[in-house]
Each structure stands twice: as structure tokens, then as C-alpha cells.
Design an enzyme around this catalytic site. Structure first.
Site, mmCIF file in Angstrom:
data_model
loop_
_atom_site.group_PDB
_atom_site.id
_atom_site.type_symbol
_atom_site.label_atom_id
_atom_site.label_comp_id
_atom_site.label_asym_id
_atom_site.label_seq_id
_atom_site.Cartn_x
_atom_site.Cartn_y
_atom_site.Cartn_z
ATOM 1 N N HIS A 72 6.400 13.397 -27.871
ATOM 2 C CA HIS A 72 5.914 13.608 -26.505
ATOM 3 C C HIS A 72 7.030 13.409 -25.475
ATOM 4 O O HIS A 72 7.263 12.310 -24.986
ATOM 5 C CB HIS A 72 4.772 12.613 -26.250
ATOM 6 N N HIS A 87 9.024 15.356 -21.879
ATOM 7 C CA HIS A 87 9.059 16.399 -20.844
ATOM 8 C C HIS A 87 10.517 16.542 -20.421
ATOM 9 O O HIS A 87 10.992 15.752 -19.611
ATOM 10 C CB HIS A 87 8.213 15.996 -19.636
ATOM 11 N N ASN A 92 4.527 21.894 -19.784
ATOM 12 C CA ASN A 92 4.375 21.996 -18.328
ATOM 13 C C ASN A 92 5.715 22.092 -17.600
ATOM 14 O O ASN A 92 6.027 21.316 -16.713
ATOM 15 C CB ASN A 92 3.520 20.850 -17.775
ATOM 16 N N HIS A 152 -4.193 15.371 -23.573
ATOM 17 C CA HIS A 152 -4.151 14.386 -22.487
ATOM 18 C C HIS A 152 -5.605 14.085 -22.145
ATOM 19 O O HIS A 152 -6.308 14.946 -21.606
ATOM 20 C CB HIS A 152 -3.393 14.959 -21.282
ATOM 21 N N HIS A 181 -1.043 8.964 -25.422
ATOM 22 C CA HIS A 181 -0.944 7.795 -24.532
ATOM 23 C C HIS A 181 -2.263 7.096 -24.197
ATOM 24 O O HIS A 181 -2.677 7.056 -23.042
ATOM 25 C CB HIS A 181 -0.191 8.162 -23.247
ATOM 26 N N ASP A 241 6.403 9.720 -23.871
ATOM 27 C CA ASP A 241 5.959 10.463 -22.685
ATOM 28 C C ASP A 241 7.062 10.435 -21.621
ATOM 29 O O ASP A 241 6.804 10.219 -20.443
ATOM 30 C CB ASP A 241 4.625 9.916 -22.131
ATOM 31 N N HIS A 254 11.479 11.868 -13.061
ATOM 32 C CA HIS A 254 11.514 12.423 -11.705
ATOM 33 C C HIS A 254 12.711 11.777 -11.018
ATOM 34 O O HIS A 254 13.095 10.668 -11.390
ATOM 35 C CB HIS A 254 10.246 12.059 -10.924
HETATM 36 ZN ZN LIG Z 1 3.142 13.733 -21.015
#
Ligand SMILES: [Zn+2]
Length: 427
Positions: free
Chosen positions: A55, A57, A89, A174, A225, A295, A299
Site C-alpha cells: 500500500h 501512493h 489515485n 478502503h 489500514h 499507506d 504531501h
Molecule cells: Zn492509501
């Protein structure tokens, strides 16, 4: 054999001084002594399987100012993770053969570690999942809205699961119920508000919905999660093909101990109470949680340094995951056996990968660690493009070397392979 390496091997649940024989990237022998011209001895250091993170991003394409496949995979490598699975995403979202091909190309050129990609399941592509399947490692469903997420309506969940079940690949979910989130929606000024707006009830409702829609399916379904005691209790009745993961941030933080920079810890599902956190540790240590997943959702500080309500959700964590857990073995918060099951063996099993274990026939993916070398974690030493870590000041034990498919990828603080070394797996 191309290479032999000698040290304290973790094999069949115990440590023994021994040698690994490696040929064409695979472990071909495990013996007390083995010798080739290319032999080296790591002394008393431990040789452990490398981690697998189902997992992440990596924000590439579309949000590469936060992270990209090069920086994200470097962070993975320095954190002892040999293989990552990237969420859909991004921009564009990976929901079609075309966008999967494009992201595979990006990752093939940039990644330092092996990788797989997920297809995002939406109301629009639900009928095309079987034809998309050969281009991905699995599927991701967002039942509730999150930062940059795509959405599937709850009434389409059963159809989606029937479709993904036909592909035999994993479906990750999710689990926060959209209707419940909408009911609780409000202006948020701090982490307690965030917790109230994304209550445990939303997680419980989503997990109940998933269980109710999972009957007579055999392919793996994974609940990402897990964060709450209520969700945990719901999962006690889960069918055998449903697995569940927890993140380091839900295990190492609780909402009442985070008083500085609250927006940095804004994440979905939220960091909850110490009671929820202790329940998750109980689950980890009683074989009721299947895997750890970072996860990793970076940012920039600029994005996080705004009014709480406007800050995006998500935090970085791939490089610190294995080191944090290795460090708490000393405090007896977890055993090494449990850690390796949740971080290496079980993730490999869910994707059907020949990795995750020191065993003849598997990929030679392993790390070398000195358990006496505890370091203080600081963002300066880490490799994510976002430049900060929620675990600043925590203790970690970082690998001194990492091997992927028998190649030394990390030595001390250096990366030894070129960008693009990582291979696509699990398709
Ligand atoms: Zn995630």
C-alpha cells in the site's frame, strides 16, 4: 552459484549461522557453509527477508512535486522494502489498460525496487475489470471519499467483487462508509474533530457491508489500514479470504499525544484513541491482523501548513516502517517472527509472489541489519521528496544493506543500482 553470503540467517523460524547460495537472482541453497569466488561474510549481522509494502501512493504521474517513482522507491530501498504496490489515485487515475501501461512505463524507467500497480474500481469501469486484469496486480476500491480518491457506490460493491473474483487477483478496500462520512461532515479544526467526522461507526459500517457482499467468493479481499476497536470486533466474523492490514501510524500514535502540527497527522482513516491503538497491537500480537502496510501518502509541508480543515489527508511512512518495528522488538512490543510474517511473508502470499521468505526457490530479496545500531529518525536522513516525517525523533533500526534478486541495491548510505532496476511483478 553467482554469489554466497554468510551471516546469521533467519530461516524456519530461528537464527542460525549459515550461508545463502544465490544464482540468477534466486536463493538456490541454504547451508552451514558454501563458498564461491564471490563470497562475503556479514559476521554477526542478521540476514532477514526484505519487506513488501502492499500500500503506497508514489504520486506518479500527476503529483510528482510530492513524490515520484524514483524518490519513493529510494525511500523504500533504504527502509528495507524490496517490492511496493502503488495505488490508483494518481493523475490520471489508473482505471484503464491505457493508464496502467503508462504508469508501468514510468515505474519501469524510474523504480529502484520491484513494483506492482492496482486498478481503481469505479462505477464506470466495473464491466471491464476482467480485460484490465492482465495489466495490474490487483484492484482498489474506495468505499468512502479520501484525498484524490475515486469512488464506487455501495450498491455496486457486490458486482465489483464478483468481477474481481473472476480475475483471482486481490481486491483492496478502503473501508469507510460514504453515507456515514456525509452524515458526520463538519468543519474540522483539529484531530479530534477529524476523528469525530470520520467516526469508528463509518469503519464498522463499511466492514459490515464488505462482509455481507463477500459470500461465496474465493479470491483475496483485503481491508486496508484498520483503525478502530469497533472495526476490529466486526472482523472477528470475517470469511477466510478476507485479510486485514494496519499501518505504523495507527500503531505508534494516538490522538491525545499529538499536539503540535496537527494537520501533519491528518490521515484517513484517522488516528484514534489509545484504546483503539492498543486493540490494534492486541490484534497484531494475537494473529488477528494479517499484514503491515505503510499507506505511504506524502504531501508537501506547504500543503500541510494551512488551516486544518483545508489540509490534505495522508502522511509518508515507507522508509520508517521496517526500522520502527525492528526497534520495538527490544521493548518486546512485537516478536521478530510476528514482524516478518506481517511485513514479508503474508504480503507475498496475498499477491502470490516468490518473495518474502528466506527459502530455496524464492527471490534473493533480503536485508542485512545490526540490531545494536539504533538511530534517531530525522527527516534529513530520509529520501521521500516531501521532506518530512511524522516519526521525527522516534528510534529506528535501518538496514545497512539490501539485496533484490541477488543484486546489492543499498550499501551503507549508498544506492548501487540504476533507476529502472525495479521490475514489474504480480501481473
Ligand atoms: Zn492509501
Amino acid at each position: 552459484m553467482d554469489l554466497t553470503i554468510e551471516g546469521k540467517l533467519y530461516h524456519n523460524g530461528t537464527f542460525e549461522q549459515g550461508c545463502l547460495g544465490i544464482q540468477q537472482g534466486k536463493i538456490v541453497a541454504i547451508k552451514k557453509s558454501l563458498k564461491t569466488d564471490n563470497h562475503f561474510n556479514v559476521g554477526n549481522n542478521l540476514i532477514l527477508p526484505a519487506g513488501i509494502d502492499l500500500h503506497v501512493h508514489f504520486r506518479d504521474p500527476g503529483f510528482t512535486y510530492k513524490e515520484d517513482f524514483s524518490t519513493g522507491s529510494q525511500a523504500a530501498a533504504f527502509g528495507g522494502i524490496s517490492c511496493v504496490f502503488d495505488m490508483p489515485n494518481t493523475q490520471p487515475q489508473t482505471t484503464s489498460i491505457q493508464t496502467l501501461k503508462e504508469k508501468t512505463q514510468i515505474a519501469s524507467e524510474k523504480s529502484y525496487v520491484d513494483f506492482g500497480l492496482y486498478t481503481g474500481v469505479s462505477d464506470e469501469n466495473i464491466g471491464r475489470l476482467a480485460e484490465i486484469s492482465p495489466f495490474c496486480s490487483g484492484f482498489k476500491i474506495f468505499l468512502g471519499g479520501s484525498t484524490h480518491s475515486l469512488q464506487l457506490s455501495t450498491q455496486n460493491l457486490r458486482i465489483a467483487l464478483l468481477e474481481t473474483n473472476r480475475t483471482k487477483k486481490i481486491t483492496l478496500i478502503h473501508a469507510e462508509d460514504e453515507h456515514c462520512l456525509k452524515t458526520h461532515k463538519d468543519i474540522e479544526n483539529n484531530l479530534v474533530d477529524h476523528l469525530r467526522c470520520r467516526s469508528a461507526e463509518c469503519e464498522e459500517t463499511a466492514i459490515r457491508t464488505i462482509i455481507n457482499n463477500s459470500h461465496n467468493l474465493s479470491s483475496p479481499i483485503h481491508i486496508c489500514h484498520l483503525s478502530s476497536c469497533g472495526g476490529f470486533e466486526m472482523l472477528r466474523k470475517k470469511p477466510h479470504n478476507i485479510s486485514v492490514g494496519v499501518t505504523p501510524h495507527h500503531l505508534f500514535f494516538d490522538v491525545h499525544t499529538l499536539d503540535t502540527k496537527p494537520a501533519y497527522y491528518k490521515v484517513n482513516p484517522p488516528i484514534r484513541s489509545s484504546f483503539d491503538r492498543d486493540t490494534l497491537w492486541y490484534g497484531v500480537n494475537h494473529k488477528l491482523i494479517d499484514i503491515f502496510e505503510s499507506d505511504h501518502a506524502p504531501h508537501t509541508e506547504e500543503e500541510k501548513n494551512v488551516a486544518f480543515n483545508d489540509a490534505p489527508s495522508g502522511l509518508p511512512g515507507i522508509e520508517t516502517m521496517y526500522p520502527l518495528f525492528l526497534a520495538v522488538i527490544k521493548k518486546e512490543q512485537i516478536t521478530l517472527g510476528t514482524l516478518l510474517t506481517l511485513l514479508c511473508e503474508k504480503p507475498a502470499q496475498l499477491i502470490n509472489l516468490p518473495k518474502g521468505k528466506i527459502e530455496v526457490g524464492r527471490d534473493a530479496d533480503f536485508i542485512v541489519v545490526d540490531m545494536k545500531k539504533t538511530e534517531t529518525i530525522t527527516a534529513e536522513k530520509l529520501h521521500s521528496k516531501c521532506g518530512w516525517t511524522p516519526f521525527e525523533g522516534f528510534q529506528g533500526i535501518f538496514p545497512s544493506m539490501m539485496f533484490i534478486r541477488g543484486e546489492k541495491v543499498i550499501d551503507d548510505h549508498h544506492i548501487l543500482v540504476k533507476q529502472g532496476f525495479g521490475k514489474s511483478v504480480g501481473v
